[in-house]
Design a protein around this motif. Structure first.
Motif, PDB file in Angstrom:
ATOM      1  N   VAL A 227       0.687  -1.080  -0.067  1.00 47.71           N
ATOM      2  CA  VAL A 227      -0.123  -0.023  -0.117  1.00 47.71           C
ATOM      3  C   VAL A 227       0.988   1.286  -0.231  1.00 47.71           C
ATOM      4  O   VAL A 227       1.653   1.309   0.915  1.00 47.71           O
ATOM      5  N   THR A 228       0.628   2.225  -1.043  1.00 45.40           N
ATOM      6  CA  THR A 228       1.605   3.487  -1.086  1.00 45.40           C
ATOM      7  C   THR A 228       0.970   4.553  -0.427  1.00 45.40           C
ATOM      8  O   THR A 228       1.593   5.476   0.091  1.00 45.40           O
ATOM      9  N   ASP A 229      -0.497   4.523  -0.167  1.00 46.68           N
ATOM     10  CA  ASP A 229      -1.144   5.563   0.561  1.00 46.68           C
ATOM     11  C   ASP A 229      -0.732   5.496   2.065  1.00 46.68           C
ATOM     12  O   ASP A 229      -1.668   5.102   2.823  1.00 46.68           O
ATOM     13  N   VAL A 230       0.443   5.898   2.355  1.00 46.87           N
ATOM     14  CA  VAL A 230       0.768   5.392   3.862  1.00 46.87           C
ATOM     15  C   VAL A 230       0.145   6.311   5.000  1.00 46.87           C
ATOM     16  O   VAL A 230      -0.358   5.552   5.777  1.00 46.87           O
ATOM     17  N   ALA A 231      -0.059   7.503   5.037  1.00 49.08           N
ATOM     18  CA  ALA A 231      -0.566   8.167   6.014  1.00 49.08           C
ATOM     19  C   ALA A 231      -1.953   7.899   6.043  1.00 49.08           C
ATOM     20  O   ALA A 231      -2.473   7.558   7.281  1.00 49.08           O
ATOM     21  N   ALA A 232      -2.781   8.049   5.316  1.00 45.35           N
ATOM     22  CA  ALA A 232      -4.031   7.639   5.317  1.00 45.35           C
ATOM     23  C   ALA A 232      -4.406   6.197   5.904  1.00 45.35           C
ATOM     24  O   ALA A 232      -5.381   6.132   6.448  1.00 45.35           O
ATOM     25  N   THR A 233      -3.524   5.338   5.251  1.00 51.21           N
ATOM     26  CA  THR A 233      -3.895   3.878   5.732  1.00 51.21           C
ATOM     27  C   THR A 233      -3.448   3.635   7.240  1.00 51.21           C
ATOM     28  O   THR A 233      -4.355   3.029   7.771  1.00 51.21           O
ATOM     29  N   LEU A 234      -2.507   4.219   7.749  1.00 56.42           N
ATOM     30  CA  LEU A 234      -1.973   4.101   9.211  1.00 56.42           C
ATOM     31  C   LEU A 234      -3.321   4.788   9.932  1.00 56.42           C
ATOM     32  O   LEU A 234      -3.620   4.516  11.268  1.00 56.42           O
ATOM     33  N   GLU A 235      -3.693   6.163   9.320  1.00 59.97           N
ATOM     34  CA  GLU A 235      -4.700   6.751  10.240  1.00 59.97           C
ATOM     35  C   GLU A 235      -5.892   5.818  10.249  1.00 59.97           C
ATOM     36  O   GLU A 235      -6.535   5.798  11.221  1.00 59.97           O
ATOM     37  N   ARG A 236      -6.394   5.160   9.167  1.00 57.40           N
ATOM     38  CA  ARG A 236      -7.537   4.278   9.273  1.00 57.40           C
ATOM     39  C   ARG A 236      -7.236   3.041  10.116  1.00 57.40           C
ATOM     40  O   ARG A 236      -8.240   2.547  10.694  1.00 57.40           O
ATOM     41  N   SER A 237      -5.998   2.704  10.212  1.00 56.48           N
ATOM     42  CA  SER A 237      -5.759   1.464  11.114  1.00 56.48           C
ATOM     43  C   SER A 237      -5.919   1.839  12.462  1.00 56.48           C
ATOM     44  O   SER A 237      -6.685   1.036  13.255  1.00 56.48           O
ATOM     45  N   ALA A 238      -5.595   3.265  13.017  1.00 57.62           N
ATOM     46  CA  ALA A 238      -6.123   3.585  14.146  1.00 57.62           C
ATOM     47  C   ALA A 238      -7.399   3.883  14.323  1.00 57.62           C
ATOM     48  O   ALA A 238      -7.987   3.337  15.541  1.00 57.62           O
ATOM     49  N   GLU A 239      -7.974   4.327  13.530  1.00 58.09           N
ATOM     50  CA  GLU A 239      -9.518   4.618  13.447  1.00 58.09           C
ATOM     51  C   GLU A 239     -10.413   3.172  13.669  1.00 58.09           C
ATOM     52  O   GLU A 239     -11.171   3.117  14.641  1.00 58.09           O
ATOM     53  N   GLU A 240     -10.019   2.185  12.996  1.00 57.89           N
ATOM     54  CA  GLU A 240     -10.662   0.941  13.146  1.00 57.89           C
ATOM     55  C   GLU A 240     -10.693   0.475  14.595  1.00 57.89           C
ATOM     56  O   GLU A 240     -11.250  -0.204  15.064  1.00 57.89           O
ATOM     57  N   LEU A 241      -9.522   0.467  15.116  1.00 54.35           N
ATOM     58  CA  LEU A 241      -8.943   0.039  16.543  1.00 54.35           C
ATOM     59  C   LEU A 241     -10.167   0.707  17.429  1.00 54.35           C
ATOM     60  O   LEU A 241     -10.507   0.006  18.222  1.00 54.35           O
ATOM     61  N   ARG A 242     -10.061   1.928  17.291  1.00 54.35           N
ATOM     62  CA  ARG A 242     -10.948   2.657  18.307  1.00 54.35           C
ATOM     63  C   ARG A 242     -12.413   2.397  18.186  1.00 54.35           C
ATOM     64  O   ARG A 242     -12.933   1.961  19.063  1.00 54.35           O
ATOM     65  N   ILE A 243     -12.858   2.199  16.902  1.00 52.10           N
ATOM     66  CA  ILE A 243     -14.381   1.804  16.714  1.00 52.10           C
ATOM     67  C   ILE A 243     -14.409   0.584  17.185  1.00 52.10           C
ATOM     68  O   ILE A 243     -15.568   0.205  18.107  1.00 52.10           O
ATOM     69  N   TRP A 244     -13.510  -0.609  17.135  1.00 54.62           N
ATOM     70  CA  TRP A 244     -13.995  -1.902  17.588  1.00 54.62           C
ATOM     71  C   TRP A 244     -13.933  -1.944  19.109  1.00 54.62           C
ATOM     72  O   TRP A 244     -14.815  -2.556  19.852  1.00 54.62           O
ATOM     73  N   VAL A 245     -12.872  -1.186  19.640  1.00 54.00           N
ATOM     74  CA  VAL A 245     -12.978  -1.239  21.101  1.00 54.00           C
ATOM     75  C   VAL A 245     -14.218  -0.442  21.683  1.00 54.00           C
ATOM     76  O   VAL A 245     -14.701  -0.890  22.745  1.00 54.00           O
ATOM     77  N   ASP A 246     -14.432   0.663  21.041  1.00 53.22           N
ATOM     78  CA  ASP A 246     -15.741   1.372  21.293  1.00 53.22           C
ATOM     79  C   ASP A 246     -16.832   0.610  21.483  1.00 53.22           C
ATOM     80  O   ASP A 246     -17.724   0.333  22.492  1.00 53.22           O
ATOM     81  N   LEU A 247     -17.322  -0.128  20.389  1.00 52.71           N
ATOM     82  CA  LEU A 247     -18.254  -0.924  20.324  1.00 52.71           C
ATOM     83  C   LEU A 247     -18.332  -2.183  21.226  1.00 52.71           C
ATOM     84  O   LEU A 247     -19.348  -2.826  21.981  1.00 52.71           O
ATOM     85  N   THR A 248     -17.181  -2.859  21.500  1.00 45.93           N
ATOM     86  CA  THR A 248     -16.822  -3.960  22.332  1.00 45.93           C
ATOM     87  C   THR A 248     -17.114  -3.435  23.814  1.00 45.93           C
ATOM     88  O   THR A 248     -17.680  -4.148  24.375  1.00 45.93           O
ATOM     89  N   ARG A 249     -16.507  -2.376  24.271  1.00 46.53           N
ATOM     90  CA  ARG A 249     -16.886  -1.855  25.523  1.00 46.53           C
ATOM     91  C   ARG A 249     -18.307  -1.563  25.531  1.00 46.53           C
ATOM     92  O   ARG A 249     -18.815  -1.983  26.818  1.00 46.53           O
ATOM     93  N   GLN A 250     -18.980  -0.938  24.587  1.00 47.22           N
ATOM     94  CA  GLN A 250     -20.334  -0.704  24.865  1.00 47.22           C
ATOM     95  C   GLN A 250     -21.190  -2.124  25.184  1.00 47.22           C
ATOM     96  O   GLN A 250     -22.093  -2.497  26.111  1.00 47.22           O
ATOM     97  N   ALA A 251     -20.920  -3.253  24.232  1.00 50.56           N
ATOM     98  CA  ALA A 251     -21.446  -4.587  24.617  1.00 50.56           C
ATOM     99  C   ALA A 251     -21.115  -5.174  25.981  1.00 50.56           C
ATOM    100  O   ALA A 251     -21.985  -5.627  26.579  1.00 50.56           O
ATOM    101  N   ARG A 252     -19.973  -4.694  26.493  1.00 49.92           N
ATOM    102  CA  ARG A 252     -19.415  -5.265  27.783  1.00 49.92           C
ATOM    103  C   ARG A 252     -20.347  -4.414  28.745  1.00 49.92           C
ATOM    104  O   ARG A 252     -20.935  -5.253  29.532  1.00 49.92           O
TER     105      ARG A 252
END
Ligand code: ZN
Length: 308
Positions: A227-252
């Motif tokens: 993947v050559t779109d480095v900055a946007a991709t790493l930003e997305r990586s961090a965003e995905e982590l936060r979303i999954w953690v937020d939803l899982t925290r809510q379920a818990r």
């Protein structure tokens, strides 16, 4: 061979054909004076990788180094077999993973608990490597690629406590392993990989920030590809982590058990991933590599530790 893609800079992507699937787990060969294989793939993939290396002109005595980003079986399950095929190769791994490559019994026992009978078809058996051939990396380290070219390792836990990222001094390629999640080139989807028992949000985000700070030119995902779109991709990586953690925290916090939490998180993230709306085979690949049950279980395991 149709499972090899030249990526430029003497770097070759090898489709390891994990469990017979195409396009889910890559190994990479860096050619040069001291050829280096990054990721072996599974044990059952080892003959596929050997054939690919042979077709690129790397014979049994030519491979100088094998380095793995971490010791999960889709990345390092073939280390013992590959070490056997290439007797000159030094095996390089983070220090927290080294002893498991020398004596895989505990690693295999816990993998057997997670995967059950699927273990044999998905991964096969990691064979031991003589301890004298293994070099353990600390927080940073280097692999000599020859001709002044180096691959520098950077400790990047969060996905796994024995994970490193590796950056090539010549190309600026950063081998991200699973620390930036799982990328699906067919659809451009990116999903986090947060399995038990090591997942930790803070360290995972720190590792992504470290990757950004290294200033890579290109990200090479083990799942899957460049993947050559480095900055946007790493930003997305961090965003995905936060979303999954937020939803899982809510379920818990709503007192859901694992099955209900998985169903809720899967439903609430579904719209984010084109792969899940694509053909069934693509959706299945995505689920295999960063399945919602494994991701949610890993996040719950972490939450139980930090917020009992
Ligand atoms: Zn993986």
């Amino acid at each position: 061979m149709d499972n090899i893609t030249a990526l430029g800079g003497d770097v070759y992507e090898i489709d390891t054909r994990m469990a017979g699937f195409s396009g889910i787990t890559a190994g990479y060969l860096i050619l040069g004076d001291r050829p280096c294989l990054v990721e072996t793939g599974t044990s059952t993939s080892a003959p596929v990788v050997r054939d690919a290396l042979a077709s690129l002109g790397v014979g049994p005595d030519d491979l100088a180094t094998v380095v793995v980003t971490h010791i999960h079986l889709d990345h390092a399950g073939g280390v013992g077999d590959i070490a056997g095929f290439y007797p000159q190769a030094e095996i390089v791994v983070h220090e927290k993973g080294a002893r498991h490559l020398a004596d895989p019994s505990r690693l295999m026992a816990s993998a057997r608990m997670v995967w059950g009978d699927k273990l044999d078809t998905l991964f096969g058996e990691l064979s031991p490597t003589e301890a004298s051939r293994i070099r353990a990396l600390g927080d940073t380290g280097a692999v000599d690629l020859g001709n002044g070219r180096t691959l520098s390792s950077h400790y990047s836990p969060g996905h796994a406590k024995h994970h490193v990222g590796l950056i090539d001094s010549e190309t600026g390629d950063l081998y991200v392993g699973d620390a930036a999640g799982v990328y699906l080139p067919q659809t451009g989807d990116l999903r986090p990989a947060t399995p038990p028992p090591d997942f930790d949000l803070g360290t995972a985000l720190d590792s992504i920030a470290l990757f950004e700070a290294l200033g890579p030119q290109r990200l090479l995902f083990s799942h899957y590809g460049p993947v050559t779109d480095v900055a946007a991709t790493l930003e997305r990586s961090a965003e995905e982590l936060r979303i999954w953690v937020d939803l899982t925290r809510q379920a818990r916090s709503e007192g859901m058990d694992l099955d209900h939490a998985v169903a809720m998180v899967r439903e609430r993230t579904r719209e984010r991933y084109a792969a899940l709306k694509a053909d069934e085979a693509t959706a299945e690949q995505f689920e295999l590599l960063s399945g919602a049950p494994s991701n949610v279980a890993g996040i719950l395991h972490w939450l139980d530790r930090v917020q009992p």
